[in-house]
Design a protein around this motif. Structure first.
Motif: not given
Length: 473
Positions: A287-310
């Protein structure tokens, strides 16, 4: 730290550290794994013995994948979860991960061969490594590996050449160092600027331009790994923000949105009961990682990218238990100054050294990283008074320690079986033949049945590797 104190239940099996199926039997209080007594496993397969609870591994893999994908969907994107094979990989485990919907991350030609032998779709394999040989790269490209992670500028040319020769357009990610380092052991650090992995984040635009110059390469995004055994998301927050801060410039170079962002893995697990109170829940992390990416994407004006984790350790670690047989015990008095120097030893006047039939050859992590583990008497329960113990191996090395500090019943004796928890990750993978000790087998347990998934070695097999050379005149 000591995982039990005087007055504690030394027979308790903590389900936050051991596999969920681990429990005491009614007869003699013997530890059972997936319904199988520990001594039955060692009698059948030998000691020491790696045991992996298949159902626990599958359940955890599914839990991690579903949590990360669910939260990605909540913020309007998708997530691919790669199992990090370096934690522990064999054909059976790769097959489990594939069947549970995970992709597989490999870091060598050997790991790639294992994943392919398991029937993993090559398009769902990611290929890592800071020194992939030209042969390994060519093999990965020809096999149809979905994504190759570029670790250095030299690799850009090598992968492009291999893809061109194969008539393919190869998907690639660029591994960068965000400068963020999660709190962990120095040897586990993988995001410092001054280290062997990846490229400085500031170099990303130039390196992406070099990738774009090759028609045989398709740049799909950045990759960053900030460390291992991470218990909080603060590092991920700052790292994701820095990475996405570069995406507007990369989009101008590419002429389109950057489709993906790989945030690596490194999620921590509990190795002892004390750590269990701090270990993160995967639902919270996701939950926190998804929110982090969404917030950062909004901050920099880019689309939320597809995510990958390992993730690797967080999937397979807790499902593993190593069984040992006690060979000797030795009581050593603790001087007052020594006890005072180590608060965890206070209350004990002596330490019992318990020597087992394995050691740093089957678990190098305590020697390499000072890792903590939890041990339990496995062939029986006991009401004996507690003893401060250090479980040590049979190798000719003072640092040959399996469990630095724990408390066991004071009547632990030669012939007893011990179970060390949370050994599913980085134990078999790092195993060696130090002192010519054969590597133990790996046994999978499920629903009352056991089967070997990695054969153990014999002394004859080790000797067969030695070559008697005859010098020519």
């Amino acid at each position: 730290m000591t995982t039990a104190a005087p007055g504690s239940d030394l027979n308790a099996v903590d389900a936050r550290v051991f596999p969920p199926s681990a429990r005491r039997g009614s007869r003699c209080g013997e530890l059972k794994l997936a319904g199988i007594p520990a001594t039955e496993l060692t009698a059948k397969h030998g000691s020491p013995l790696y045991v992996v609870d298949e159902q626990a591994a599958r359940d955890r893999a599914r839990e991690v994948r579903e949590a990360l994908q669910r939260e990605a969907a909540r913020v309007g994107t998708e997530a691919t979860v790669y199992y990090a094979g370096k934690a522990f990989l064999c054909v059976e485990v790769a097959r489990w991960m594939d069947e549970e919907g995970l992709a597989v991350d490999v870091a060598s030609g050997g790991e790639l061969a294992v994943a392919l032998a398991a029937g993993v779709d090559p398009s769902r394999i990611g290929f890592h490594g800071n020194n992939k040989s030209e042969r390994e790269i060519a093999r990965a490209v020809e096999a149809g590996v979905g994504t190759i992670i570029i670790d250095s500028e030299i690799e850009t040319e090598r992968i492009a050449a291999a893809a061109s020769a194969a008539g393919r357009r190869q998907r690639v990610r660029l591994r960068v160092n965000s400068g963020v380092h999660a709190s962990t052991h120095d040897f586990l650090a993988t995001s410092h600027e001054d280290q062997k992995f990846g490229q400085p984040l500031g170099e990303a635009p130039r390196l992406v331009e070099a990738i774009l110059a090759h028609e045989s390469l398709e740049f799909v995004g950045l990759h960053c790994h900030i460390g291992s055994q991470i218990f909080a998301t603060d590092g991920f927050r700052e790292s994701a923000r820095r990475l996405l801060g570069v995406y507007p410039e990369l989009e101008r170079l590419v002429g389109a949105p950057i489709p993906e962002l790989n945030l690596g893995g490194g999620f921590g697990i509990a190795y002892t009961s004390e750590q269990a109170d701090e270990a993160p829940r995967i639902a919270d992390i996701a939950r926190e990682l998804a929110d982090i990416v969404a917030e950062s994407a909004r901050e920099f004006g880019v689309a939320v990218p597809k995510l990958a984790f390992e993730p690797g350790r967080s999937i397979i670690g807790q499902s593993g238990v190593t069984l040992y047989t006690v060979g000797t015990t030795k009581e050593v008095a603790l001087a007052g100054s020594d006890a005072a120097a180590d608060p965890a030893d206070l209350g004990y006047s002596s330490r019992l050294y318990v020597s087992v039939d394995g050691g740093m050859s089957d678990n190098a992590r305590p020697a390499l990283y000072g890792a903590d583990y939890q041990v339990r008497l496995a062939n029986r329960s006991s009401d004996a008074e507690p003893a401060l113990v250090r479980v040590v191996g049979k190798h000719c090395e003072s640092g040959d320690i399996v469990v630095q500090r724990d408390v066991l019943p004071g009547d632990v004796r030669p012939g007893d079986t011990l179970a060390v928890a949370a050994t599913g990750a980085y134990c078999w993978s790092l195993a060696s033949n130090y002192n010519y000790v054969p590597r133990p087998p790996v046994v999978a347990v499920r629903e009352g049945a056991s089967r070997i998934i990695v054969r153990g070695e014999t002394e004859d097999e080790l000797l067969a590797k030695s070559v008697v050379a005859t010098l020519s005149p």
